[in-house]
Design a protein around this motif. Structure first.
Motif, mmCIF file in Angstrom:
data_model
loop_
_atom_site.group_PDB
_atom_site.id
_atom_site.type_symbol
_atom_site.label_atom_id
_atom_site.label_comp_id
_atom_site.label_asym_id
_atom_site.label_seq_id
_atom_site.Cartn_x
_atom_site.Cartn_y
_atom_site.Cartn_z
ATOM 1 N N VAL A 67 59.399 48.443 45.300
ATOM 2 C CA VAL A 67 58.318 47.941 46.141
ATOM 3 C C VAL A 67 58.633 46.491 46.487
ATOM 4 N N ARG A 68 58.316 46.114 47.697
ATOM 5 C CA ARG A 68 58.425 44.709 48.086
ATOM 6 C C ARG A 68 57.107 44.331 48.722
ATOM 7 N N ALA A 69 56.557 43.247 48.278
ATOM 8 C CA ALA A 69 55.219 42.916 48.752
ATOM 9 C C ALA A 69 55.009 41.413 48.835
ATOM 10 N N GLU A 70 54.465 40.990 49.980
ATOM 11 C CA GLU A 70 53.954 39.629 50.115
ATOM 12 C C GLU A 70 52.474 39.594 49.752
ATOM 13 N N SER A 71 51.841 40.775 49.769
ATOM 14 C CA SER A 71 50.416 40.866 49.486
ATOM 15 C C SER A 71 50.147 42.125 48.677
ATOM 16 N N ILE A 72 49.198 42.025 47.757
ATOM 17 C CA ILE A 72 48.832 43.161 46.914
ATOM 18 C C ILE A 72 47.352 43.430 47.077
ATOM 19 N N CYS A 73 47.026 44.714 47.315
ATOM 20 C CA CYS A 73 45.653 45.110 47.624
ATOM 21 C C CYS A 73 44.909 45.642 46.410
ATOM 22 N N LEU A 74 43.653 45.201 46.296
ATOM 23 C CA LEU A 74 42.689 45.765 45.361
ATOM 24 C C LEU A 74 41.504 46.246 46.190
ATOM 25 N N HIS A 75 41.055 47.464 45.954
ATOM 26 C CA HIS A 75 39.960 48.005 46.754
ATOM 27 C C HIS A 75 38.604 47.522 46.236
ATOM 28 N N GLY A 76 37.851 46.873 47.110
ATOM 29 C CA GLY A 76 36.565 46.315 46.716
ATOM 30 C C GLY A 76 35.492 47.351 46.455
ATOM 31 N N ASP A 77 35.711 48.613 46.905
ATOM 32 C CA ASP A 77 34.690 49.637 46.731
ATOM 33 C C ASP A 77 34.874 50.451 45.455
ATOM 34 N N SER A 78 35.930 50.192 44.689
ATOM 35 C CA SER A 78 36.131 50.917 43.431
ATOM 36 C C SER A 78 35.071 50.494 42.416
ATOM 37 N N PRO A 79 34.627 51.411 41.554
ATOM 38 C CA PRO A 79 33.595 51.061 40.570
ATOM 39 C C PRO A 79 33.984 49.894 39.663
ATOM 40 N N ASP A 80 35.269 49.776 39.327
ATOM 41 C CA ASP A 80 35.742 48.716 38.432
ATOM 42 C C ASP A 80 36.479 47.617 39.197
ATOM 43 N N ALA A 81 36.150 47.441 40.470
ATOM 44 C CA ALA A 81 36.898 46.515 41.313
ATOM 45 C C ALA A 81 36.900 45.087 40.771
ATOM 46 N N VAL A 82 35.742 44.577 40.387
ATOM 47 C CA VAL A 82 35.667 43.196 39.923
ATOM 48 C C VAL A 82 36.421 43.033 38.608
ATOM 49 N N ALA A 83 36.267 43.993 37.702
ATOM 50 C CA ALA A 83 36.980 43.927 36.416
ATOM 51 C C ALA A 83 38.488 43.964 36.639
ATOM 52 N N MET A 84 38.940 44.802 37.559
ATOM 53 C CA MET A 84 40.380 44.874 37.831
ATOM 54 C C MET A 84 40.883 43.598 38.486
ATOM 55 N N ALA A 85 40.143 43.083 39.452
ATOM 56 C CA ALA A 85 40.559 41.850 40.120
ATOM 57 C C ALA A 85 40.590 40.681 39.139
ATOM 58 N N THR A 86 39.615 40.643 38.230
ATOM 59 C CA THR A 86 39.587 39.586 37.214
ATOM 60 C C THR A 86 40.793 39.692 36.296
ATOM 61 N N ALA A 87 41.088 40.898 35.837
ATOM 62 C CA ALA A 87 42.220 41.111 34.941
ATOM 63 C C ALA A 87 43.533 40.737 35.624
ATOM 64 N N VAL A 88 43.692 41.150 36.880
ATOM 65 C CA VAL A 88 44.914 40.828 37.617
ATOM 66 C C VAL A 88 45.046 39.325 37.801
ATOM 67 N N SER A 89 43.972 38.683 38.251
ATOM 68 C CA SER A 89 43.999 37.240 38.491
ATOM 69 C C SER A 89 44.350 36.467 37.214
ATOM 70 N N GLU A 90 43.681 36.790 36.124
ATOM 71 C CA GLU A 90 43.914 36.073 34.862
ATOM 72 C C GLU A 90 45.323 36.321 34.335
ATOM 73 N N PHE A 91 45.788 37.562 34.439
ATOM 74 C CA PHE A 91 47.106 37.920 33.912
ATOM 75 C C PHE A 91 48.218 37.246 34.715
ATOM 76 N N LEU A 92 48.055 37.200 36.027
ATOM 77 C CA LEU A 92 49.075 36.553 36.855
ATOM 78 C C LEU A 92 49.152 35.062 36.562
ATOM 79 N N ARG A 93 47.999 34.426 36.472
ATOM 80 C CA ARG A 93 48.007 32.985 36.212
ATOM 81 C C ARG A 93 48.549 32.680 34.823
ATOM 82 N N ALA A 94 48.286 33.562 33.867
ATOM 83 C CA ALA A 94 48.834 33.384 32.516
ATOM 84 C C ALA A 94 50.355 33.506 32.507
ATOM 85 N N ASN A 95 50.889 34.170 33.526
ATOM 86 C CA ASN A 95 52.337 34.322 33.648
ATOM 87 C C ASN A 95 52.919 33.430 34.747
#
Length: 252
Positions: free
Chosen positions: A216-244
């Protein structure tokens, strides 16, 4: 520092029906794919979303789709190229007007749902979307799936193309998205999704549904805002990326 754009589908509430937590997502992503009224979103919702995105300094993208409110834009429509071009121009213009009133403007274009998947292979509709962007504003980048006919047509026409990967969607071994009608097509474990995104960025691969690893090659990564766990997933991704030591920054 390595950086990546995180985008999310927002502005999809309609009238009395609320879908997702747009304000929470806008605090976590760098780009917002805002509905344009054809698959979801009413004018009041879209104006409110644009104002919130502008206040959060999040880039606004026109998420154009089929004229299919009943199907949420997730059903293929055999629209003629001429009609599709006009539909996409109409949607871009509507959202851009609302975004400008909110103190911003549309900064890119991303097709939604069934249209997004169709133009991976459908030449006529892919060119119709490209023609619409060229007619409206040829400086606007377009988001799409790598190796899709859509991005090939856009590159040929001189548009800036942005390859996209999906944090919360399963992939086929061919690098396309698993149909939402199939079990396991949408992922929901925040920690697993966060690790998956990190691997996409650092290794350039993702595990397909058959267990194989695909590029995969990506300049942008999508998270779907309508998923039931969207905010939890976006939070986990954001925190994990910044930690790395990976910064979250808009591609435009």
């Amino acid at each position: 520092m390595t950086s990546i754009d995180l985008n999310a589908d927002l502005g999809e509430s309609y009238g009395a029906w609320t879908l997702g937590d747009d304000d929470a997502m806008l605090a976590l992503v760098s780009s917002a794919n805002v509905a344009c009224g054809f698959h979801a979103g009413d004018p009041t919702t879209l104006l409110r979303t644009c104002r919130s995105a502008a206040a959060a300094d999040v880039r606004i993208g026109a998420q154009v789709g089929y004229h299919d409110l009943a199907g949420f834009g997730r059903r293929f429509l055999d629209v003629s190229p001429a009609d599709l071009t006009a539909d996409v121009i109409y949607q871009m213009g509507a959202l851009d007007g609302l975004a400008q009133v909110a103190g911003s403007a549309i900064a890119y274009v991303k097709p939604h749902g069934a249209l997004y998947n169709a133009i991976v292979h459908h030449h006529g509709q892919a060119k119709a979307v490209v023609d619409a962007v060229l007619a409206y504003d040829p400086t606007l980048p377009v988001l799409g799936l790598p190796d899709s006919i859509f991005l090939e047509e856009a590159e040929r026409a001189g548009l800036r193309t942005v390859a996209e990967a999906f944090a919360d969607r399963a992939y086929t071994p061919q690098g396309t998205l698993v149909s939402r009608s199939e079990l396991g097509a949408v992922l929901s474990d925040p920690d697993a999704v966060a690790q998956r995104v990190l691997t996409m960025i650092t290794d350039g691969t993702v595990q397909a549904v058959d267990g194989s690893r695909i590029d995969v090659r990506a300049e942008s990564i999508c998270l779907h805002g309508d998923s039931p766990d969207a905010v939890a997933m976006a939070t986990a991704v954001s925190e994990f990326l910044r930690a790395n030591d990976i910064d979250i920054t808009a591609f435009v």
